[in-house]
Design an enzyme around this catalytic site. Sequence first.
Site, PDB file in Angstrom:
ATOM      1  N   SER A  65       0.817  -1.212   0.000  1.00 28.56           N
ATOM      2  CA  SER A  65       0.000   0.000   0.000  1.00 28.56           C
ATOM      3  C   SER A  65       0.855   1.267   0.000  1.00 28.56           C
ATOM      4  O   SER A  65       2.007   1.267   0.437  1.00 28.56           O
ATOM      5  CB  SER A  65      -0.910   0.011   1.227  1.00 28.56           C
ATOM      6  OG  SER A  65      -1.648  -1.186   1.310  1.00 28.56           O
TER       7      SER A  65
HETATM    8  N1  SAH Z   1      -0.841  -4.904   3.738  1.00 33.20           N
HETATM    9  C1  SAH Z   1      -0.011  -5.279   2.602  1.00 33.20           C
HETATM   10  C2  SAH Z   1      -0.642  -4.978   1.275  1.00 33.20           C
HETATM   11  C3  SAH Z   1      -1.909  -5.696   1.070  1.00 33.20           C
HETATM   12  S1  SAH Z   1      -2.342  -6.082  -0.611  1.00 33.20           S
HETATM   13  C4  SAH Z   1       1.370  -4.682   2.694  1.00 33.20           C
HETATM   14  O1  SAH Z   1       1.642  -3.916   3.631  1.00 33.20           O
HETATM   15  O2  SAH Z   1       2.203  -5.002   1.850  1.00 33.20           O
HETATM   16  C5  SAH Z   1      -3.765  -7.069  -0.206  1.00 33.20           C
HETATM   17  C6  SAH Z   1      -3.409  -8.445   0.253  1.00 33.20           C
HETATM   18  O3  SAH Z   1      -4.639  -9.056   0.677  1.00 33.20           O
HETATM   19  C7  SAH Z   1      -2.857  -9.345  -0.846  1.00 33.20           C
HETATM   20  O4  SAH Z   1      -1.626  -9.863  -0.434  1.00 33.20           O
HETATM   21  C8  SAH Z   1      -3.914 -10.433  -1.020  1.00 33.20           C
HETATM   22  O5  SAH Z   1      -3.370 -11.705  -1.313  1.00 33.20           O
HETATM   23  C9  SAH Z   1      -4.563 -10.425   0.355  1.00 33.20           C
HETATM   24  N2  SAH Z   1      -5.914 -10.978   0.432  1.00 33.20           N
HETATM   25  C10 SAH Z   1      -6.945 -10.837  -0.438  1.00 33.20           C
HETATM   26  N3  SAH Z   1      -8.039 -11.484   0.005  1.00 33.20           N
HETATM   27  C11 SAH Z   1      -7.700 -12.034   1.206  1.00 33.20           C
HETATM   28  C12 SAH Z   1      -8.387 -12.828   2.186  1.00 33.20           C
HETATM   29  N4  SAH Z   1      -9.666 -13.213   2.017  1.00 33.20           N
HETATM   30  N5  SAH Z   1      -7.731 -13.214   3.290  1.00 33.20           N
HETATM   31  C13 SAH Z   1      -6.435 -12.850   3.491  1.00 33.20           C
HETATM   32  N6  SAH Z   1      -5.727 -12.114   2.608  1.00 33.20           N
HETATM   33  C14 SAH Z   1      -6.345 -11.705   1.495  1.00 33.20           C
END
Ligand code: SAH
Length: 212
Positions: A65
């Site tokens: 993010s």
């Molecule tokens: N917080 C992260 C960025 C998040 S990107 C950072 O600091 O780098 C969003 C993430 O959510 C992705 O890695 C994706 O695989 C995950 N994601 C999507 N749906 C999800 C779910 N149902 N449960 C857990 N993770 C999920």
Amino acid sequence: MRESMLDAMGPTRERLIADLRRHVGDERVLAALAAVPRDLFVPPQRRRAAWVNEALPLGGGQTISQPLVVAHMAELLRVREGDRVLDVGTGSGYHAAVLAQLGARVWSVERNPELSARARENLAAARVEGVELIVGDGTLGHPPAAPYDAINVAASARDAVPPALLDQLGHGARLVIPVGERLLLVGRDADGALHHADAGGVRFVPLVPGDA
Ligand code: SAH
């Protein structure tokens, strides 16, 4: 130092924090973003851009993010020393690291096992402690460590907050989650009642229910 010399040196941590300070009032949050080495959470070929205020690709269509969004969400959550925090969507582990830097104990759930494994390496390289990584469906939360003082969701729910997350939100606790392209802040007061507030426009990758 003159601006042109700074430009020649490339983007720096100091410049990013100065930039964020124009939008973020909470100095604890700014200090946490200054302390976590974001360059250790971005893919090696993106290191030069680590201190730019932008989201960056992690591979597989996922992104780390934007620092301003991480700061804004952390400010909304009002994380205090010793808080128990659930983080959904570990990705690179960066957001979890910022929450841990604020003094929280963090449980971070990621559905993609490869990303979770890489996040573990990133957190170790950055010497971040207090983050437990879980591979699974974060829309179900993580019941064993509930209730939480704060819940941070870093992927966008299609139209509503997953009910399990509300169930795991303690009294006096706060949750931030992108729903569609709006950031939603949910608070549960001391009596257990839920309050919702719109916290602005955001763009996130989708929250995908179910295991990978
Ligand atoms: N917080 C992260 C960025 C998040 S990107 C950072 O600091 O780098 C969003 C993430 O959510 C992705 O890695 C994706 O695989 C995950 N994601 C999507 N749906 C999800 C779910 N149902 N449960 C857990 N993770 C999920």
